[in-house]
Design an enzyme around this catalytic site. Structure first.
Site, PDB file in Angstrom:
ATOM      1  N   TRP A 148       0.808  -1.218   0.000  1.00 18.57           N
ATOM      2  CA  TRP A 148       0.000   0.000   0.000  1.00 18.57           C
ATOM      3  C   TRP A 148       0.838   1.263   0.000  1.00 18.57           C
ATOM      4  O   TRP A 148       0.323   2.339  -0.280  1.00 18.57           O
ATOM      5  CB  TRP A 148      -0.932   0.021   1.218  1.00 18.57           C
ATOM      6  CG  TRP A 148      -0.306  -0.343   2.531  1.00 18.57           C
ATOM      7  CD1 TRP A 148      -0.411  -1.537   3.177  1.00 18.57           C
ATOM      8  CD2 TRP A 148       0.519   0.478   3.368  1.00 18.57           C
ATOM      9  NE1 TRP A 148       0.290  -1.512   4.362  1.00 18.57           N
ATOM     10  CE2 TRP A 148       0.877  -0.285   4.504  1.00 18.57           C
ATOM     11  CE3 TRP A 148       0.985   1.794   3.278  1.00 18.57           C
ATOM     12  CZ2 TRP A 148       1.678   0.214   5.537  1.00 18.57           C
ATOM     13  CZ3 TRP A 148       1.787   2.298   4.291  1.00 18.57           C
ATOM     14  CH2 TRP A 148       2.133   1.515   5.400  1.00 18.57           C
ATOM     15  N   ASN A 149       2.121   1.181   0.295  1.00 19.27           N
ATOM     16  CA  ASN A 149       2.877   2.434   0.469  1.00 19.27           C
ATOM     17  C   ASN A 149       3.236   3.104  -0.854  1.00 19.27           C
ATOM     18  O   ASN A 149       3.285   4.330  -0.940  1.00 19.27           O
ATOM     19  CB  ASN A 149       4.126   2.195   1.318  1.00 19.27           C
ATOM     20  CG  ASN A 149       5.082   1.198   0.709  1.00 19.27           C
ATOM     21  OD1 ASN A 149       4.675   0.255   0.040  1.00 19.27           O
ATOM     22  ND2 ASN A 149       6.367   1.405   0.943  1.00 19.27           N
ATOM     23  N   LYS A 172      -2.338  -8.843  -7.185  1.00 19.55           N
ATOM     24  CA  LYS A 172      -3.153  -8.729  -5.971  1.00 19.55           C
ATOM     25  C   LYS A 172      -2.679  -7.479  -5.230  1.00 19.55           C
ATOM     26  O   LYS A 172      -1.658  -7.488  -4.550  1.00 19.55           O
ATOM     27  CB  LYS A 172      -2.974  -9.977  -5.093  1.00 19.55           C
ATOM     28  CG  LYS A 172      -3.510  -9.843  -3.667  1.00 19.55           C
ATOM     29  CD  LYS A 172      -4.996  -9.527  -3.616  1.00 19.55           C
ATOM     30  CE  LYS A 172      -5.477  -9.425  -2.168  1.00 19.55           C
ATOM     31  NZ  LYS A 172      -5.052  -8.153  -1.504  1.00 19.55           N
ATOM     32  N   GLU A 247      10.742  -8.556  -1.785  1.00 18.99           N
ATOM     33  CA  GLU A 247      11.357  -7.295  -1.352  1.00 18.99           C
ATOM     34  C   GLU A 247      10.672  -6.950  -0.038  1.00 18.99           C
ATOM     35  O   GLU A 247       9.476  -6.666  -0.011  1.00 18.99           O
ATOM     36  CB  GLU A 247      11.149  -6.214  -2.412  1.00 18.99           C
ATOM     37  CG  GLU A 247      12.102  -5.036  -2.279  1.00 18.99           C
ATOM     38  CD  GLU A 247      11.629  -4.015  -1.271  1.00 18.99           C
ATOM     39  OE1 GLU A 247      12.229  -3.932  -0.170  1.00 18.99           O
ATOM     40  OE2 GLU A 247      10.658  -3.302  -1.568  1.00 18.99           O
ATOM     41  N   CYS A 281      10.247   1.283   2.568  1.00 23.98           N
ATOM     42  CA  CYS A 281      11.210   0.270   2.989  1.00 23.98           C
ATOM     43  C   CYS A 281      12.623   0.833   3.044  1.00 23.98           C
ATOM     44  O   CYS A 281      13.463   0.338   3.808  1.00 23.98           O
ATOM     45  CB  CYS A 281      11.145  -0.941   2.069  1.00 23.98           C
ATOM     46  SG  CYS A 281      11.483  -0.567   0.336  1.00 23.98           S
TER      47      CYS A 281
END
Length: 480
Positions: A148-149, A172, A247, A281
């Site tokens: 979502w980021n 997805k 990742e 991340c």
């Protein structure tokens, strides 16, 4: 305006009685919905995707190139509209969302250009009248599970190399941010991509993801998200011969040595730590400062962090937007409280703003100092607008602290010493290393991926990314 979307399943737009409500994390307001699909759709999805893989494999790379370029043009033409969708379902600032749309288009364009690249190469063969060659082939059907980021950028980072290599993709998207993924699929289909080649499955995790992972027609799974989920996916596919690219998380450190430009270091750390409200991340979450410049650097850092403007990403002048949902906001706040209980000193922030922002998922940008090396705030990913600061005695001590982590995504050092910079590059146990630059901000052509529990062996971005999405067949021919 409410966005009521359908999923792209079996080459058709499919609705459903059960819906996922999409909420604006800055206000709590409903902005739209998508179907909440279950495991029953997996069969139709993969039957269609397998057919799409055959269609797309036979499609000329030049035609694939044309379609990817076309989708990029469509996205650029709708930049402001798409950016507003991103802001409303994710919470980031409008400037950040515009940058995401632009960079997403660049991913499509970069890999589109590879449609003109070599499809293999000739190899010498010692046998008489014999020639040999290596040929690149797509692996087939790829499942992309996206976060979502960066809900548009990450799909483009995965789908663009997958498509130019000739694969079909089932995507997805995260349940918090499904709208922009559907807009991406619309742009691709509008540009001429056969609808069988791209499937979009919207639904909550758990059973629908398990069903998508279990199908024997999946050739590769590319996942971006938490380390916990990434490792679970690796375990579930162990022994299946399915390629897995993960990742995952990071606990990225920036080192500030005594000879650093402290103004540059403070500016850069703030941008890397609090962009996207720290929900990246590659965000800087640890700062390791040489003891002799600790106080001076902290003064520069704290002044900048305290001046950051928090608010609704659509409002002018806002620099730090909302966190993705109330549960995540609460987890970030609990991590700050854990740091306090462990003896950490909150120098800036550490609370959630009230007033007109009380209904949103906001946390003030936070700086915590004096943490022990074994504290959770120092060692575990928080994924929010929080940075922890510790001292180091010298470069040896700094490298020890950088590498004393289960993560290995990104690290940076600030120094004027070429010798220190080169040693840091050689010895930092991370997939990405910066000198006088942020831990974040890697470009589309830079190979990207972490070591240890931050990633798998397959890189994303750049030419390296194609290695995951294609296989090599060797052929030999004797003239008779």
């Amino acid at each position: 305006m409410a966005y009521e979307y359908e999923a792209l399943i079996g080459g058709s737009w499919v609705g459903g009685e059960e819906r996922i409500e999409v909420l604006n994390p800055a206000t709590g307001e409903r902005i739209g919905s998508v179907p909440s699909l279950g495991p029953e759709v997996a069969g139709d999805v993969y039957e269609t995707a397998a057919r799409g893989a055959g269609i797309w494999r036979r499609t000329s790379p030049l035609k694939r190139m044309e379609i990817l370029f076309g989708a990029a043009r469509i996205m650029r033409g709708r930049l402001d509209e798409l950016a507003r969708i991103i802001v409303q379902e994710n919470g980031k600032t409008l400037a950040e969302a515009r940058g995401e749309v632009t960079k997403s288009a660049e991913f499509l364009e970069y890999y589109a250009g590879m449609g003109r690249d070599q499809l293999g190469y000739l190899i010498a063969d010692a046998r008489p009248d014999t020639s040999a060659r290596a040929v690149y082939e797509p692996i087939g059907v790829v499942l992309a599970i996206t976060p979502w980021n960066d809900a548009l950028l990450t799909p483009c980072r995965k789908l663009a190399p997958a498509f130019i290599a000739g694969n079909a993709v089932v995507i997805k998207p995260a349940s918090d941010t499904p709208l922009i993924a559907i807009e991406l699929a619309k742009a691709l289909v509008e540009a001429g991509m056969p609808s069988e080649v791209i499937q979009v499955v919207t639904g909550r995790g758990g059973t629908v993801v398990d069903a998508l992972l279990a199908d024997s027609r999946v050739a590769g799974v590319s996942f971006t998200g938490s380390t916990e989920v990434g490792l679970r996916i690796q375990r579930s596919l162990a022994g299946s011969n399915v390629r897995v690219q993960t990742e995952m998380g990071g606990k990225n450190a920036s080192v500030v040595l005594a000879d650093a430009d402290l103004v540059l270091a403070a500016d850069t750390v703030v941008a890397a730590a609090f962009g996207g409200a720290g929900q990246r991340c590659t965000a800087t979450s640890r700062v390791i400062v040489e003891s002799s410049v600790r106080e001076e650097f902290l003064a520069e850092l704290n002044r900048r962090v305290g001046a950051l403007v928090v608010g609704n990403g659509l409002s002018e002048g806002v620099q730090v937007g909302a966190l993705i949902n109330p549960g995540h906001r609460d987890r970030v706040m609990e991590a700050i409280e854990d740091a306090r209980r462990a003896g950490g000193e909150v120098l800036v922030g550490g609370d959630a703003p009230g007033g007109e922002l009380a209904a949103g998922c906001f946390v003030r940008p936070t700086v915590v100092a004096n943490l022990a090396e074994d504290s959770s705030a120092w060692r575990e990913e928080i994924f929010g607008p929080v940075i922890a600061v510790r001292e180091c005695a010298d470069l040896d001590d700094a490298l020890r602290q950088v590498n004393d982590s289960s993560y290995g995504l990104s690290a940076a050092v600030f120094t004027r010493s070429l010798a220190a910079a080169e040693r840091f590059i050689a010895e930092a146990d991370t997939g990405q290393v910066s000198v006088n630059l942020p831990t974040s901000g890697w470009d589309i052509h830079h190979p990207f991926g972490g070591f240890k529990f931050s990633g798998s062996g397959y890189k994303e971005q750049g030419v390296e990314a194609l290695g995951f999405y294609r296989r090599v067949k060797t052929a030999a021919v004797r003239a008779v």
